[in-house]
Design an enzyme around this catalytic site. Structure first.
Site, PDB file in Angstrom:
ATOM      1  N   ASP A 140       0.836  -1.206   0.000  1.00  0.00           N
ATOM      2  CA  ASP A 140       0.000   0.000   0.000  1.00  0.00           C
ATOM      3  C   ASP A 140       0.872   1.258   0.000  1.00  0.00           C
ATOM      4  O   ASP A 140       0.629   2.203   0.747  1.00  0.00           O
ATOM      5  CB  ASP A 140      -0.945  -0.021   1.212  1.00  0.00           C
ATOM      6  CG  ASP A 140      -2.036   1.055   1.131  1.00  0.00           C
ATOM      7  OD1 ASP A 140      -2.302   1.547   0.021  1.00  0.00           O
ATOM      8  OD2 ASP A 140      -2.609   1.390   2.179  1.00  0.00           O
ATOM      9  N   HIS A 183      -2.783   0.668  11.906  1.00  0.00           N
ATOM     10  CA  HIS A 183      -2.504  -0.738  11.613  1.00  0.00           C
ATOM     11  C   HIS A 183      -1.007  -0.949  11.434  1.00  0.00           C
ATOM     12  O   HIS A 183      -0.270  -0.005  11.163  1.00  0.00           O
ATOM     13  CB  HIS A 183      -3.228  -1.175  10.332  1.00  0.00           C
ATOM     14  CG  HIS A 183      -3.142  -0.158   9.224  1.00  0.00           C
ATOM     15  ND1 HIS A 183      -4.096   0.811   9.023  1.00  0.00           N
ATOM     16  CD2 HIS A 183      -2.214   0.063   8.266  1.00  0.00           C
ATOM     17  CE1 HIS A 183      -3.772   1.569   7.995  1.00  0.00           C
ATOM     18  NE2 HIS A 183      -2.621   1.142   7.515  1.00  0.00           N
ATOM     19  N   GLN A 251      -2.862  -5.449   6.285  1.00  0.00           N
ATOM     20  CA  GLN A 251      -2.756  -4.337   7.242  1.00  0.00           C
ATOM     21  C   GLN A 251      -3.670  -4.641   8.427  1.00  0.00           C
ATOM     22  O   GLN A 251      -4.898  -4.526   8.311  1.00  0.00           O
ATOM     23  CB  GLN A 251      -3.151  -3.016   6.562  1.00  0.00           C
ATOM     24  CG  GLN A 251      -2.125  -2.541   5.542  1.00  0.00           C
ATOM     25  CD  GLN A 251      -2.670  -1.484   4.584  1.00  0.00           C
ATOM     26  OE1 GLN A 251      -3.676  -1.683   3.911  1.00  0.00           O
ATOM     27  NE2 GLN A 251      -1.986  -0.355   4.491  1.00  0.00           N
ATOM     28  N   ARG A 281       2.548  12.998  10.073  1.00  0.00           N
ATOM     29  CA  ARG A 281       1.247  12.854   9.409  1.00  0.00           C
ATOM     30  C   ARG A 281       0.606  11.597   9.979  1.00  0.00           C
ATOM     31  O   ARG A 281       1.084  10.495   9.763  1.00  0.00           O
ATOM     32  CB  ARG A 281       1.414  12.714   7.891  1.00  0.00           C
ATOM     33  CG  ARG A 281       0.098  12.438   7.150  1.00  0.00           C
ATOM     34  CD  ARG A 281       0.399  12.096   5.700  1.00  0.00           C
ATOM     35  NE  ARG A 281      -0.763  11.813   4.887  1.00  0.00           N
ATOM     36  CZ  ARG A 281      -1.396  10.631   4.810  1.00  0.00           C
ATOM     37  NH1 ARG A 281      -0.994   9.622   5.555  1.00  0.00           N
ATOM     38  NH2 ARG A 281      -2.404  10.468   4.001  1.00  0.00           N
ATOM     39  N   ASP A 283      -1.645   8.935   9.901  1.00  0.00           N
ATOM     40  CA  ASP A 283      -2.393   8.284   8.828  1.00  0.00           C
ATOM     41  C   ASP A 283      -3.697   7.667   9.351  1.00  0.00           C
ATOM     42  O   ASP A 283      -3.711   7.038  10.410  1.00  0.00           O
ATOM     43  CB  ASP A 283      -1.508   7.172   8.238  1.00  0.00           C
ATOM     44  CG  ASP A 283      -2.177   6.454   7.092  1.00  0.00           C
ATOM     45  OD1 ASP A 283      -2.451   7.109   6.070  1.00  0.00           O
ATOM     46  OD2 ASP A 283      -2.444   5.250   7.215  1.00  0.00           O
ATOM     47  N   GLU A 325      -4.636  12.962   9.131  1.00  0.00           N
ATOM     48  CA  GLU A 325      -5.222  12.552   7.855  1.00  0.00           C
ATOM     49  C   GLU A 325      -6.587  11.959   8.172  1.00  0.00           C
ATOM     50  O   GLU A 325      -6.713  10.805   8.569  1.00  0.00           O
ATOM     51  CB  GLU A 325      -4.353  11.518   7.142  1.00  0.00           C
ATOM     52  CG  GLU A 325      -4.791  11.329   5.692  1.00  0.00           C
ATOM     53  CD  GLU A 325      -5.314   9.938   5.362  1.00  0.00           C
ATOM     54  OE1 GLU A 325      -5.848   9.773   4.253  1.00  0.00           O
ATOM     55  OE2 GLU A 325      -5.193   9.010   6.175  1.00  0.00           O
ATOM     56  N   HIS A 394      -1.779  11.737  -3.084  1.00  0.00           N
ATOM     57  CA  HIS A 394      -1.476  10.409  -3.635  1.00  0.00           C
ATOM     58  C   HIS A 394      -2.716   9.519  -3.640  1.00  0.00           C
ATOM     59  O   HIS A 394      -2.693   8.450  -4.222  1.00  0.00           O
ATOM     60  CB  HIS A 394      -0.363   9.766  -2.819  1.00  0.00           C
ATOM     61  CG  HIS A 394      -0.821   9.382  -1.448  1.00  0.00           C
ATOM     62  ND1 HIS A 394      -1.122  10.330  -0.483  1.00  0.00           N
ATOM     63  CD2 HIS A 394      -1.087   8.183  -0.889  1.00  0.00           C
ATOM     64  CE1 HIS A 394      -1.537   9.710   0.602  1.00  0.00           C
ATOM     65  NE2 HIS A 394      -1.530   8.408   0.389  1.00  0.00           N
ATOM     66  N   ASP A 395      -3.770   9.955  -2.927  1.00  0.00           N
ATOM     67  CA  ASP A 395      -4.983   9.133  -2.873  1.00  0.00           C
ATOM     68  C   ASP A 395      -5.968   9.575  -3.950  1.00  0.00           C
ATOM     69  O   ASP A 395      -5.728  10.528  -4.683  1.00  0.00           O
ATOM     70  CB  ASP A 395      -5.607   9.214  -1.472  1.00  0.00           C
ATOM     71  CG  ASP A 395      -4.845   8.346  -0.473  1.00  0.00           C
ATOM     72  OD1 ASP A 395      -4.321   7.290  -0.882  1.00  0.00           O
ATOM     73  OD2 ASP A 395      -4.774   8.732   0.702  1.00  0.00           O
ATOM     74  N   ARG A 519      -4.647   4.093  -8.084  1.00  0.00           N
ATOM     75  CA  ARG A 519      -4.072   5.324  -7.522  1.00  0.00           C
ATOM     76  C   ARG A 519      -2.623   5.490  -7.986  1.00  0.00           C
ATOM     77  O   ARG A 519      -2.085   6.595  -7.955  1.00  0.00           O
ATOM     78  CB  ARG A 519      -4.130   5.282  -5.986  1.00  0.00           C
ATOM     79  CG  ARG A 519      -5.536   5.406  -5.425  1.00  0.00           C
ATOM     80  CD  ARG A 519      -5.538   5.296  -3.914  1.00  0.00           C
ATOM     81  NE  ARG A 519      -5.028   4.006  -3.468  1.00  0.00           N
ATOM     82  CZ  ARG A 519      -4.771   3.704  -2.187  1.00  0.00           C
ATOM     83  NH1 ARG A 519      -4.960   4.589  -1.244  1.00  0.00           N
ATOM     84  NH2 ARG A 519      -4.310   2.502  -1.851  1.00  0.00           N
TER      85      ARG A 519
HETATM   86  C1  GLC Z   1      -4.331   6.684   4.191  1.00  0.00           C
HETATM   87  C2  GLC Z   1      -3.358   6.804   3.046  1.00  0.00           C
HETATM   88  C3  GLC Z   1      -3.711   5.810   1.990  1.00  0.00           C
HETATM   89  C4  GLC Z   1      -3.673   4.425   2.600  1.00  0.00           C
HETATM   90  C5  GLC Z   1      -4.513   4.324   3.865  1.00  0.00           C
HETATM   91  C6  GLC Z   1      -4.225   3.091   4.644  1.00  0.00           C
HETATM   92  O1  GLC Z   1      -5.616   7.014   3.824  1.00  0.00           O
HETATM   93  O2  GLC Z   1      -3.356   8.115   2.551  1.00  0.00           O
HETATM   94  O3  GLC Z   1      -2.855   5.906   0.890  1.00  0.00           O
HETATM   95  O4  GLC Z   1      -4.127   3.508   1.651  1.00  0.00           O
HETATM   96  O5  GLC Z   1      -4.281   5.408   4.744  1.00  0.00           O
HETATM   97  O6  GLC Z   1      -2.976   3.189   5.288  1.00  0.00           O
END
Ligand code: GLC
Length: 645
Positions: A140, A183, A251, A281, A283, A325, A394-395, A519
């Site tokens: 990922d 995770h 994950q 950041r 996540d 995020e 990136h998403d 993506r």
């Molecule tokens: C966040 C990331 C994404 C990832 C997800 C799981 O949303 O930006 O790219 O797939 O977390 O870690």
């Protein structure tokens, strides 16, 4: 300590014991006393009844003291600097850049060699996408971490990370790194120990002997990746149990009801702070706490976890900032910045995903009413925090448009979302976009969107068509999106390659393990030959590079773009021209941004009404001349006007 921060008597008694046990310098001990209540209160609320808690809290405090004592002198200076400049991430000078270390510079050392490029662009903040040791692909994009204490070997070592942070600091740039708290990879030592039969480590994760609980949760759980990784639980034959896996099967979601998990991940944060990382950041934070009968996002306990982490960082490493995020709706989103009695106690920054989606909605429709309405009703930014504003990341882009907002501007939410998914997939008559659908919802036909900024904004199609006018319009579209993100207030981020108009990576699916996840189409490798063309007049790269540099220049000279300023969308009377007025510290900014490929007119009085005059300087960030015709301002296609005073 001054009694304005006096502790409650029962906390004071507890603190006296902590204080007697912990050693540290005056600065650390002062911070410990100041923020002790903010650290322990949320933890007691979360874990107070758990017999495992006292030992975990004691271990955490020891780790904090050790980490503060080991803090590099340079970082201590930074701690001090940021304590006296608490708005360092909110200031108009803060402009960021995001890239994958390998796709940008090959390795961390390679990134260091490319810093001159970023300095030339004028950015002061660098977010490097996940760089800790991940499981082998698929991982990922690095979000499946196997070791929080090591850098991905192909990128370098922890020493390289320290060196990079040091060099960035020497140039006045901050480093942001991902920390994935929700995770770990199945390959992480904790998960491996669980698989090997360690009950303590099994308790780090949420696992179930049968489907009873997973079925009950799944009744209200949304599917994050319905195509790539359907559902939220994975059968693990070795354990003979179901494992909670919100994202991909590899994950494994951590179980934050276990105080040991909090302590362990808090130590991960301390480790990165010690390596010189400036901003973490966080996540996928909304997912940290699960509750039956809910969507298992944004639970109150998530905020308690964040408050405790924040207090911990303030005590042990106050230079460190937190960026959430949380790709959630406005009412929930703003709570990650600390609202109400939690003001100033959560994250410094949160991604304004709403603005991002609205920018693209305005660009496709050529109409700004929806963006104006939603941004006008967006909750204000709490004191001490700010948005991250961005055009792309990136998403995927999720089309989070609510029925109420759509109805308020005479639209149907479903039809508009469907239109956007079609338009950006290149499937709508007259579309300029060349993107793709991500995670299609079969029932509604709605989808999220993949694609680079340039491809979605028409550059890919224009280059294929060879029409100079189409090319010019595409460049202007890319710039107007950035202009609004730069003016909106908050820390703007440029996603790698957008400064050069990098198109979709056509070979994205050929890379092993990427084929199922489109993506990757908008995560191209840096094209350094294209970067060279930034200094060749007449090229697309030069037009975008110069345009962004002009915007950065305007932004860092305009105090009203400070994240703590007040911003209000301004209805210009023309549905194709977005207006924004911001004020901060007695300074004002008026922005007019055309989202139309045709010439547009708005009343000249708009500027005067706000005590501002439009001059040639107002046209400078765009580069095209200011045109006034009688009582009207005439905007060229996608023109920007920026008046500050
Ligand atoms: C966040 C990331 C994404 C990832 C997800 C799981 O949303 O930006 O790219 O797939 O977390 O870690």
């Amino acid at each position: 300590m001054q009694n304005v921060y006096a502790m409650r008597p029962e906390v004071r008694a507890e603190f006296a014991e902590v204080r007697a046990r912990l050693a540290g310098d005056t600065a650390f001990l002062t911070r410990l006393e100041r923020f002790y209540t903010e650290l322990r209160d949320p933890l007691v609320a979360l874990y107070g009844d758990d017999p495992r808690f006292p030992a975990q809290l004691a271990a955490l405090l020891d780790a904090m003291a050790a980490s503060a004592a080991a803090r590099d002198p340079e970082l201590r200076r930074l701690d001090h600097e940021r304590e006296i400049t608490p708005d360092w991430l909110q200031r108009e000078q803060a402009v960021g850049y995001v890239c994958y270390a390998d796709r940008f510079g090959g390795t961390l050392a390679g990134v260091r060699e490319r810093l001159a490029y970023l300095r030339e662009l004028g950015v002061t903040y660098l977010h490097l996408m996940p760089l800790l040791r991940a499981r082998p692909e698929p991982n990922d994009g690095g979000y499946a971490v196997a070791d929080y204490g090591a850098v991905e070997p192909a990128l370098g070592t922890m020493d390289d990370l320290r060196e990079l942070a040091r060099e960035l600091r020497a140039h006045g740039m901050a480093l942001c790194v991902d920390v994935v708290l929700n995770h770990t990879a199945r390959e992480h030592a904790w998960a491996q120990a669980a698989l090997a039969g360690d009950p303590g480590k099994l308790a780090y994760y949420r696992t179930f002997a049968d489907r009873t609980e997973p079925d009950a949760y799944e009744r209200t759980l949304p599917d994050v990746f319905p195509d790539i990784a359907p559902r939220s639980f994975t059968w693990e034959p070795q354990l003979e149990r179901w494992v909670w896996t919100t994202f991909n099967a590899y994950q494994w979601d951590l179980d934050y009801t276990n105080p040991e998990v909090f302590r362990a991940t808090a130590e991960v944060v301390l480790g990165l702070a010690g390596a010189g990382v400036d901003v973490l950041r966080l996540d996928a934070v909304p997912f940290l706490w699960k509750r039956l009968g809910t969507d298992c996002q944004n639970q109150p306990e998530v905020h308690q976890i964040l408050q405790a982490l924040r207090a911990m960082a303030r005590i042990a490493a106050p230079a460190v900032g937190f960026k959430a995020e949380a790709i959630v709706a406005p009412a929930q989103l703003v709570t990650y910045l600390g609202t109400g009695r939690h003001e100033g106690k959560e994250c410094d920054l949160a991604y304004n995903n709403v603005l991002m989606a609205l920018l693209w909605s305005a660009l496709a429709s050529g109409r700004v009413a929806l963006m104006t309405r939603v941004l006008a009703t967006m909750p204000a930014v709490p004191a001490g925090a700010g948005w991250v504003t961005y055009v792309r990341c990136h998403d995927d882009i999720g089309w989070t448009i609510t029925p109420e907002d759509a109805a308020a501007v005479g639209e149907d939410a479903h039809l508009h979302r469907r239109f956007l998914a079609d338009f950006y997939a290149g499937d709508f008559p007259g579309t300029f976009a060349r993107g793709a659908r991500f995670q299609v919802d079969a029932a509604s036909g709605e989808a999220r969107t993949s694609g680079t900024t340039a491809s979605l904004a028409g550059l890919e199609a224009a280059l294929a068509g060879g029409e100079p006018v189409a090319l010019e319009l595409a460049v202007r579209r890319i710039l107007i999106l950035h202009a609004v993100a730069f003016a909106h207030g908050g820390l703007p981020l440029i996603y790698m390659g957008d400064e050069l108009g990098l198109r979709n990576d056509l070979a994205w699916a050929e890379e092993p393990h990427h084929a199922a996840d489109n993506r990757w189409m908008h995560r191209p490798r840096m094209d350094w030959a294209a970067a060279e063309r930034r200094s060749v007049p007449g090229t697309v790269e030069a037009a975008l590079w110069d345009g962004l540099r002009r915007l950065i220049g305007a932004r860092i000279r305009t105090r009203a773009t400070h994240a703590q300023g007040a911003g209000e969308p301004l209805w210009t009377g023309n549905d194709h021209v977005y207006g924004l007025v911001r004020t901060f510290a007695g300074e004002r900014l008026l922005v007019l941004a055309s989202f139309s490929a045709e010439e547009q007119r708005v009343p000249r009085a708009l500027a005067g009404d706000h005590g501002l005059a439009l001059t040639d300087a107002s046209a400078a960030p765009d580069g095209r001349p200011l045109r006034i015709a009688g009582d009207e301002i005439v905007l060229a296609p996608y023109q920007l006007l920026w008046a500050a005073g």
